[in-house]
Write a protein that holds these residues in place. Structure first.
Motif, PDB file in Angstrom:
ATOM      1  N   PRO A  63       0.836  -1.206   0.000  1.00 51.85           N
ATOM      2  CA  PRO A  63       0.000   0.000   0.000  1.00 51.85           C
ATOM      3  C   PRO A  63       0.871   1.255   0.000  1.00 51.85           C
ATOM      4  O   PRO A  63       1.982   1.247   0.521  1.00 51.85           O
ATOM      5  N   SER A  64       0.357   2.306  -0.577  1.00 56.46           N
ATOM      6  CA  SER A  64       1.116   3.566  -0.605  1.00 56.46           C
ATOM      7  C   SER A  64       1.169   4.209   0.776  1.00 56.46           C
ATOM      8  O   SER A  64       2.116   4.931   1.097  1.00 56.46           O
ATOM      9  N   ASP A  65       0.158   3.939   1.602  1.00 56.89           N
ATOM     10  CA  ASP A  65       0.114   4.480   2.954  1.00 56.89           C
ATOM     11  C   ASP A  65       1.114   3.725   3.842  1.00 56.89           C
ATOM     12  O   ASP A  65       1.063   2.499   3.945  1.00 56.89           O
ATOM     13  N   LEU A  66       2.019   4.447   4.505  1.00 53.01           N
ATOM     14  CA  LEU A  66       3.051   3.813   5.327  1.00 53.01           C
ATOM     15  C   LEU A  66       2.456   3.046   6.504  1.00 53.01           C
ATOM     16  O   LEU A  66       2.994   2.020   6.923  1.00 53.01           O
ATOM     17  N   TYR A  67       1.355   3.549   7.042  1.00 48.81           N
ATOM     18  CA  TYR A  67       0.701   2.853   8.159  1.00 48.81           C
ATOM     19  C   TYR A  67       0.181   1.493   7.705  1.00 48.81           C
ATOM     20  O   TYR A  67       0.333   0.484   8.403  1.00 48.81           O
ATOM     21  N   LEU A  68      -0.429   1.454   6.517  1.00 49.32           N
ATOM     22  CA  LEU A  68      -0.953   0.199   5.991  1.00 49.32           C
ATOM     23  C   LEU A  68       0.177  -0.757   5.615  1.00 49.32           C
ATOM     24  O   LEU A  68       0.051  -1.974   5.766  1.00 49.32           O
ATOM     25  N   GLN A  69       1.284  -0.204   5.136  1.00 52.91           N
ATOM     26  CA  GLN A  69       2.446  -1.039   4.840  1.00 52.91           C
ATOM     27  C   GLN A  69       2.943  -1.730   6.097  1.00 52.91           C
ATOM     28  O   GLN A  69       3.249  -2.922   6.097  1.00 52.91           O
ATOM     29  N   ASN A  70       3.019  -0.978   7.189  1.00 52.22           N
ATOM     30  CA  ASN A  70       3.482  -1.539   8.454  1.00 52.22           C
ATOM     31  C   ASN A  70       2.516  -2.598   8.976  1.00 52.22           C
ATOM     32  O   ASN A  70       2.923  -3.614   9.535  1.00 52.22           O
ATOM     33  N   ARG A  71       1.218  -2.357   8.765  1.00 53.73           N
ATOM     34  CA  ARG A  71       0.205  -3.317   9.201  1.00 53.73           C
ATOM     35  C   ARG A  71       0.343  -4.650   8.480  1.00 53.73           C
ATOM     36  O   ARG A  71       0.145  -5.720   9.070  1.00 53.73           O
ATOM     37  N   ASP A  72       0.669  -4.618   7.205  1.00 49.68           N
ATOM     38  CA  ASP A  72       0.729  -5.832   6.399  1.00 49.68           C
ATOM     39  C   ASP A  72       2.138  -6.398   6.237  1.00 49.68           C
ATOM     40  O   ASP A  72       2.309  -7.433   5.602  1.00 49.68           O
ATOM     41  N   CYS A 119       4.974  -7.661   2.229  1.00 53.68           N
ATOM     42  CA  CYS A 119       3.600  -7.408   2.646  1.00 53.68           C
ATOM     43  C   CYS A 119       2.742  -8.635   2.321  1.00 53.68           C
ATOM     44  O   CYS A 119       2.790  -9.153   1.204  1.00 53.68           O
ATOM     45  N   THR A 120       1.984  -9.089   3.298  1.00 52.19           N
ATOM     46  CA  THR A 120       1.144 -10.271   3.106  1.00 52.19           C
ATOM     47  C   THR A 120      -0.239 -10.032   3.714  1.00 52.19           C
ATOM     48  O   THR A 120      -0.452  -9.093   4.473  1.00 52.19           O
ATOM     49  N   ARG A 121      -1.169 -10.911   3.361  1.00 52.88           N
ATOM     50  CA  ARG A 121      -2.475 -10.981   4.021  1.00 52.88           C
ATOM     51  C   ARG A 121      -2.663 -12.425   4.469  1.00 52.88           C
ATOM     52  O   ARG A 121      -2.259 -13.369   3.776  1.00 52.88           O
ATOM     53  N   ASN A 122      -3.255 -12.609   5.625  1.00 50.17           N
ATOM     54  CA  ASN A 122      -3.355 -13.937   6.222  1.00 50.17           C
ATOM     55  C   ASN A 122      -4.733 -14.552   6.060  1.00 50.17           C
ATOM     56  O   ASN A 122      -5.745 -13.854   6.099  1.00 50.17           O
ATOM     57  N   GLY A 170     -12.442 -32.960   2.619  1.00 48.51           N
ATOM     58  CA  GLY A 170     -11.718 -31.993   1.801  1.00 48.51           C
ATOM     59  C   GLY A 170     -12.438 -30.687   1.592  1.00 48.51           C
ATOM     60  O   GLY A 170     -12.117 -29.931   0.680  1.00 48.51           O
ATOM     61  N   GLN A 171     -13.420 -30.383   2.441  1.00 47.46           N
ATOM     62  CA  GLN A 171     -14.157 -29.133   2.343  1.00 47.46           C
ATOM     63  C   GLN A 171     -13.628 -28.116   3.362  1.00 47.46           C
ATOM     64  O   GLN A 171     -13.227 -28.488   4.469  1.00 47.46           O
ATOM     65  N   ILE A 172     -13.671 -26.857   2.988  1.00 50.38           N
ATOM     66  CA  ILE A 172     -13.373 -25.781   3.930  1.00 50.38           C
ATOM     67  C   ILE A 172     -14.660 -25.504   4.698  1.00 50.38           C
ATOM     68  O   ILE A 172     -15.643 -25.036   4.123  1.00 50.38           O
ATOM     69  N   VAL A 173     -14.665 -25.806   5.995  1.00 41.11           N
ATOM     70  CA  VAL A 173     -15.890 -25.680   6.786  1.00 41.11           C
ATOM     71  C   VAL A 173     -15.878 -24.449   7.689  1.00 41.11           C
ATOM     72  O   VAL A 173     -16.904 -24.098   8.269  1.00 41.11           O
ATOM     73  N   ASP A 174     -14.744 -23.809   7.827  1.00 43.65           N
ATOM     74  CA  ASP A 174     -14.656 -22.559   8.591  1.00 43.65           C
ATOM     75  C   ASP A 174     -13.408 -21.833   8.122  1.00 43.65           C
ATOM     76  O   ASP A 174     -12.420 -22.467   7.738  1.00 43.65           O
ATOM     77  N   CYS A 175     -13.447 -20.514   8.134  1.00 46.11           N
ATOM     78  CA  CYS A 175     -12.279 -19.774   7.642  1.00 46.11           C
ATOM     79  C   CYS A 175     -12.271 -18.347   8.161  1.00 46.11           C
ATOM     80  O   CYS A 175     -13.299 -17.797   8.556  1.00 46.11           O
ATOM     81  N   VAL A 176     -11.082 -17.782   8.168  1.00 45.75           N
ATOM     82  CA  VAL A 176     -10.869 -16.366   8.441  1.00 45.75           C
ATOM     83  C   VAL A 176     -10.005 -15.851   7.298  1.00 45.75           C
ATOM     84  O   VAL A 176      -8.955 -16.419   7.000  1.00 45.75           O
ATOM     85  N   VAL A 177     -10.450 -14.808   6.619  1.00 49.78           N
ATOM     86  CA  VAL A 177      -9.727 -14.340   5.434  1.00 49.78           C
ATOM     87  C   VAL A 177      -9.372 -12.867   5.551  1.00 49.78           C
ATOM     88  O   VAL A 177      -9.999 -12.106   6.299  1.00 49.78           O
ATOM     89  N   ASN A 178      -8.325 -12.503   4.822  1.00 47.54           N
ATOM     90  CA  ASN A 178      -7.953 -11.097   4.630  1.00 47.54           C
ATOM     91  C   ASN A 178      -7.523 -10.403   5.925  1.00 47.54           C
ATOM     92  O   ASN A 178      -7.818  -9.232   6.150  1.00 47.54           O
ATOM     93  N   LEU A 179      -6.810 -11.132   6.795  1.00 51.93           N
ATOM     94  CA  LEU A 179      -6.291 -10.558   8.024  1.00 51.93           C
ATOM     95  C   LEU A 179      -4.961  -9.847   7.759  1.00 51.93           C
ATOM     96  O   LEU A 179      -4.238 -10.196   6.827  1.00 51.93           O
ATOM     97  N   PRO A 180      -4.599  -8.849   8.579  1.00 50.30           N
ATOM     98  CA  PRO A 180      -3.329  -8.129   8.392  1.00 50.30           C
ATOM     99  C   PRO A 180      -2.125  -9.063   8.389  1.00 50.30           C
ATOM    100  O   PRO A 180      -2.098 -10.066   9.108  1.00 50.30           O
ATOM    101  N   GLY A 181      -1.129  -8.721   7.601  1.00 49.47           N
ATOM    102  CA  GLY A 181       0.040  -9.571   7.436  1.00 49.47           C
ATOM    103  C   GLY A 181       0.890  -9.727   8.677  1.00 49.47           C
ATOM    104  O   GLY A 181       1.648 -10.696   8.790  1.00 49.47           O
ATOM    105  N   ASN A 182       0.818  -8.781   9.617  1.00 49.89           N
ATOM    106  CA  ASN A 182       1.642  -8.901  10.820  1.00 49.89           C
ATOM    107  C   ASN A 182       0.958  -9.717  11.915  1.00 49.89           C
ATOM    108  O   ASN A 182       1.477  -9.828  13.019  1.00 49.89           O
TER     109      ASN A 182
END
Length: 261
Positions: A88-97, A105-108, A117-129
């Motif tokens: 992200p261009s925003d430094l705060y968001l860069q630090n978050r991810d 930079c990652t997303r978890n 073989g089914q996904i029965v529960d999930c958490v998506v798009n969490l901050p990379g840190n």
């Protein structure tokens, strides 16, 4: 167009020619089509993320892992994964991810798989840190696992919290060491290692099928979330319609062999 986009990691400039469409038209179609895919599949019985915790459903899952005598009644496997993201261009968001381990930079995401073989529960798009433990807590998955009736359990690695209300329901090898009981410990740990690997297979199936997740994800939070959800729902759809999933194949074979014995 959306399926082609999600299944490959090629650039848009290389994909739009496959359909005889302009770059702009192809981009517009994927931007509109992916949210539509999510909205259609999220309530579809073959694609939706749903954990059947009924006595019948849990018994069916446990039946497929009963060959692992040292740790019976396993009904699921949980593991996290890190997906690379554009900075992200925003430094705060860069630090978050920013993830210090991968130095990018990652997303978890954290996915819970059943024996089919089914996904029965999930958490998506969490901050990379975020650590897997924190991601799971923020997404409420610990509460879902905590509601499992005795004696059913979920296998995990050492990254997850397994004490208090999760004791006996979320299990890992690290805390099973018992002084003077080497044989018991080894048998338990070996079984748990085999079972826990299923979540790694599942995560690899998801990313290995939908190569778009191997590319750096967009910085737009909504667009990124839709992309992740589309791949997760399509993975469940693929598993249910064509039965192509390493977890399902493995436990079907184990169950068949234990039945013959």
């Amino acid at each position: 167009m959306c399926l082609k986009y999600l299944l490959l990691c090629a650039e848009l400039k290389d994909l739009h020619v496959h359909f005889g469409a302009s770059h702009t038209s192809f981009s517009r179609c994927t931007n509109i089509g992916i949210p539509i895919l999510v909205k259609v599949l999220i309530s579809n019985p073959k694609a939706k993320v749903f954990w059947d915790q009924s006595p019948e459903g849990l018994e069916t899952e446990a039946e497929r892992t009963k060959a692992f005598l040292d740790i019976p009644n396993v009904v699921g496997f949980i593991d996290g994964d890190k997906l690379c993201s554009l900075e992200p261009s925003d430094l705060y968001l860069q630090n978050r991810d920013y993830n210090g381990w991968t130095k990018e930079c990652t997303r978890n995401i954290v996915l819970l798989w059943n024996t089919h073989g089914q996904i029965v529960d999930c958490v998506v798009n969490l901050p990379g840190n975020f650590h897997d433990l924190k991601s799971t807590k923020w997404g409420g998955m610990y509460n879902h696992i905590g509601k499992l009736p005795v004696p059913y359990k979920v296998c995990c690695d050492d990254a997850f919290y397994t004490k208090d209300f999760l004791e006996g329901k979320l299990v890992k090898t690290k805390e099973r060491y018992i002084e003077g009981e080497q044989n018991v410990r080894d048998g338990y740990d070996q079984s748990l290692t085999h079972l826990r690997q299923a979540s790694e297979w599942g995560n690899n199936v998801l990313v290995g099928t939908f190569w778009r997740l191997k590319k750096k994800l967009p910085t737009d939070n909504k667009k990124r979330a839709y992309l992740m959800w589309a791949c997760i729902l399509l993975c469940n759809w693929r598993t249910e319609t064509v039965s192509r999933n390493q977890i399902r194949t493995y436990f079907s074979k184990i169950q068949m062999e234990s039945t013959k014995e």
